[in-house]
Design an enzyme around this catalytic site. Sequence first.
Site, PDB file in Angstrom:
ATOM      1  N   GLY A  98       0.827  -1.203   0.000  1.00 59.46           N
ATOM      2  CA  GLY A  98       0.000   0.000   0.000  1.00 59.46           C
ATOM      3  C   GLY A  98       0.855   1.245   0.000  1.00 59.46           C
ATOM      4  O   GLY A  98       2.065   1.210   0.245  1.00 59.46           O
ATOM      5  N   GLY A 100       0.986   5.441   1.276  1.00 58.29           N
ATOM      6  CA  GLY A 100       0.455   6.397   2.237  1.00 58.29           C
ATOM      7  C   GLY A 100       1.225   7.684   2.171  1.00 58.29           C
ATOM      8  O   GLY A 100       2.092   7.873   1.310  1.00 58.29           O
ATOM      9  N   GLY A 101       0.903   8.581   3.100  1.00 57.81           N
ATOM     10  CA  GLY A 101       1.498   9.897   3.059  1.00 57.81           C
ATOM     11  C   GLY A 101       2.999   9.895   3.282  1.00 57.81           C
ATOM     12  O   GLY A 101       3.679  10.819   2.867  1.00 57.81           O
ATOM     13  N   MET A 102       3.538   8.892   3.956  1.00 53.68           N
ATOM     14  CA  MET A 102       4.961   8.889   4.260  1.00 53.68           C
ATOM     15  C   MET A 102       5.670   7.715   3.614  1.00 53.68           C
ATOM     16  O   MET A 102       6.585   7.137   4.186  1.00 53.68           O
ATOM     17  CB  MET A 102       5.158   8.856   5.778  1.00 53.68           C
ATOM     18  CG  MET A 102       4.818  10.167   6.443  1.00 53.68           C
ATOM     19  SD  MET A 102       5.767  11.567   5.824  1.00 53.68           S
ATOM     20  CE  MET A 102       7.405  11.086   6.307  1.00 53.68           C
ATOM     21  N   VAL A 105       4.670   0.911   1.369  1.00 49.39           N
ATOM     22  CA  VAL A 105       4.911  -0.252   2.217  1.00 49.39           C
ATOM     23  C   VAL A 105       4.920  -1.502   1.343  1.00 49.39           C
ATOM     24  O   VAL A 105       3.999  -1.728   0.556  1.00 49.39           O
ATOM     25  CB  VAL A 105       3.834  -0.382   3.317  1.00 49.39           C
ATOM     26  CG1 VAL A 105       4.135  -1.594   4.209  1.00 49.39           C
ATOM     27  CG2 VAL A 105       3.772   0.887   4.161  1.00 49.39           C
ATOM     28  N   LYS A 119       8.598  -0.308   5.088  1.00 46.33           N
ATOM     29  CA  LYS A 119       8.149   1.020   4.686  1.00 46.33           C
ATOM     30  C   LYS A 119       9.340   1.813   4.168  1.00 46.33           C
ATOM     31  O   LYS A 119      10.334   1.993   4.876  1.00 46.33           O
ATOM     32  CB  LYS A 119       7.513   1.743   5.869  1.00 46.33           C
ATOM     33  CG  LYS A 119       6.790   3.035   5.522  1.00 46.33           C
ATOM     34  CD  LYS A 119       6.008   3.527   6.736  1.00 46.33           C
ATOM     35  CE  LYS A 119       5.042   4.635   6.357  1.00 46.33           C
ATOM     36  NZ  LYS A 119       4.218   5.045   7.502  1.00 46.33           N
ATOM     37  N   ASP A 212      -4.365  10.683  13.438  1.00 43.75           N
ATOM     38  CA  ASP A 212      -4.960  10.204  12.186  1.00 43.75           C
ATOM     39  C   ASP A 212      -5.677   8.885  12.415  1.00 43.75           C
ATOM     40  O   ASP A 212      -5.491   7.916  11.663  1.00 43.75           O
ATOM     41  CB  ASP A 212      -3.907  10.074  11.091  1.00 43.75           C
ATOM     42  CG  ASP A 212      -4.538  10.007   9.692  1.00 43.75           C
ATOM     43  OD1 ASP A 212      -5.558  10.704   9.479  1.00 43.75           O
ATOM     44  OD2 ASP A 212      -4.039   9.270   8.837  1.00 43.75           O
TER      45      ASP A 212
END
Length: 350
Positions: A98, A100-102, A105, A119, A212
Amino acid sequence: MRHGIALVDKQRWQFIQSIFRHLADKSPSHRRDYLDMVCEEDLELRREIEALLASHDKLEQGDQDFITPALITPALQAVNRIQLPQSLGEYRILKELGRGGMGVVYLAEHPQYDKVALKLLPRFTVEADEAQHRFSLEARILSNLDHPGLSHMFESFTTDEYAAIAMEFIDGKGLDELIKQGPLPFEQGLNIILDLCEVLHLAHTQGLAHRDIKSNNVLLDRQGQTKLIDFGIAKFADTKLTATGQILGTPSYMSPEQWRGRGVDYRADLWSLGIMLFELLTAQKPFTATDRFAVANKILNKEAPSLPATSCDGEDLVPVQAILDQLLIKEPQNRLGSCAKLSALLGKLV
């Protein structure tokens, strides 16, 4: 070029980021006029900025990621240029799990840890101070917190190309996918919130707010254990990672103080737990709209709708509504004060 990462002139990248930061929350007409003035004949520059803005808008419309005036979408654009490496040190990368913002992964194998969630964030992006702080902070958080409701961190490290965090791979189902099938039974929904309260109480007692909390940051493993993931925008009380006025979070779950860009502490997590509690029992979010500005207006100025009288399995929801009313108070100082208090109230109902 290493692993397919284009070497971009840093000054140009910083210039692009500054323009993106200014335009991210502006109207289409303002964006157009501003780009006419700034880009002039540089069509390539304009295309790059417009692509970032389009990606930013798409993420927001899908309510899938962070609102990021300065950081996240440019980071994802850098990530999108990566050619997936087959290995990283002793880690053999198997597939993408997936984005994500950072970072991205991946599922990977390691001779000591077996399967892990790896990650990665490109080092070019990590050189931006805010990105570097946030990625490092997540590693620090995961190393300091030990709880079965969290993904265990094995190690964090850097290479020439990446910053990396190796975490426990959770073989399970996202709570957001479960909710798509309809409201959860009364006891299951409340127990998930109770599990999250336990994890967040640990974090809050160490001066940490997650900031979050949302259904797609929660996994249920094969044993039914609730797992809270992604501390990418978490904040310790003694840090100053977010500039005044910067808005981070996921629109429908964000507290009024997050939308106002004010100081945010653990009480924002209590608000988000209230949103999740409503969502678990109804399969709907209490504050929704066609764009993030309309969502913000509802959160800031409208009262949340009431729960139905009974849950999908026929349990009385009036006592839950009384708790929800305390969680979704707009002024944080008047909101239900702690996860311990929330646990005590919900524990009487299950």
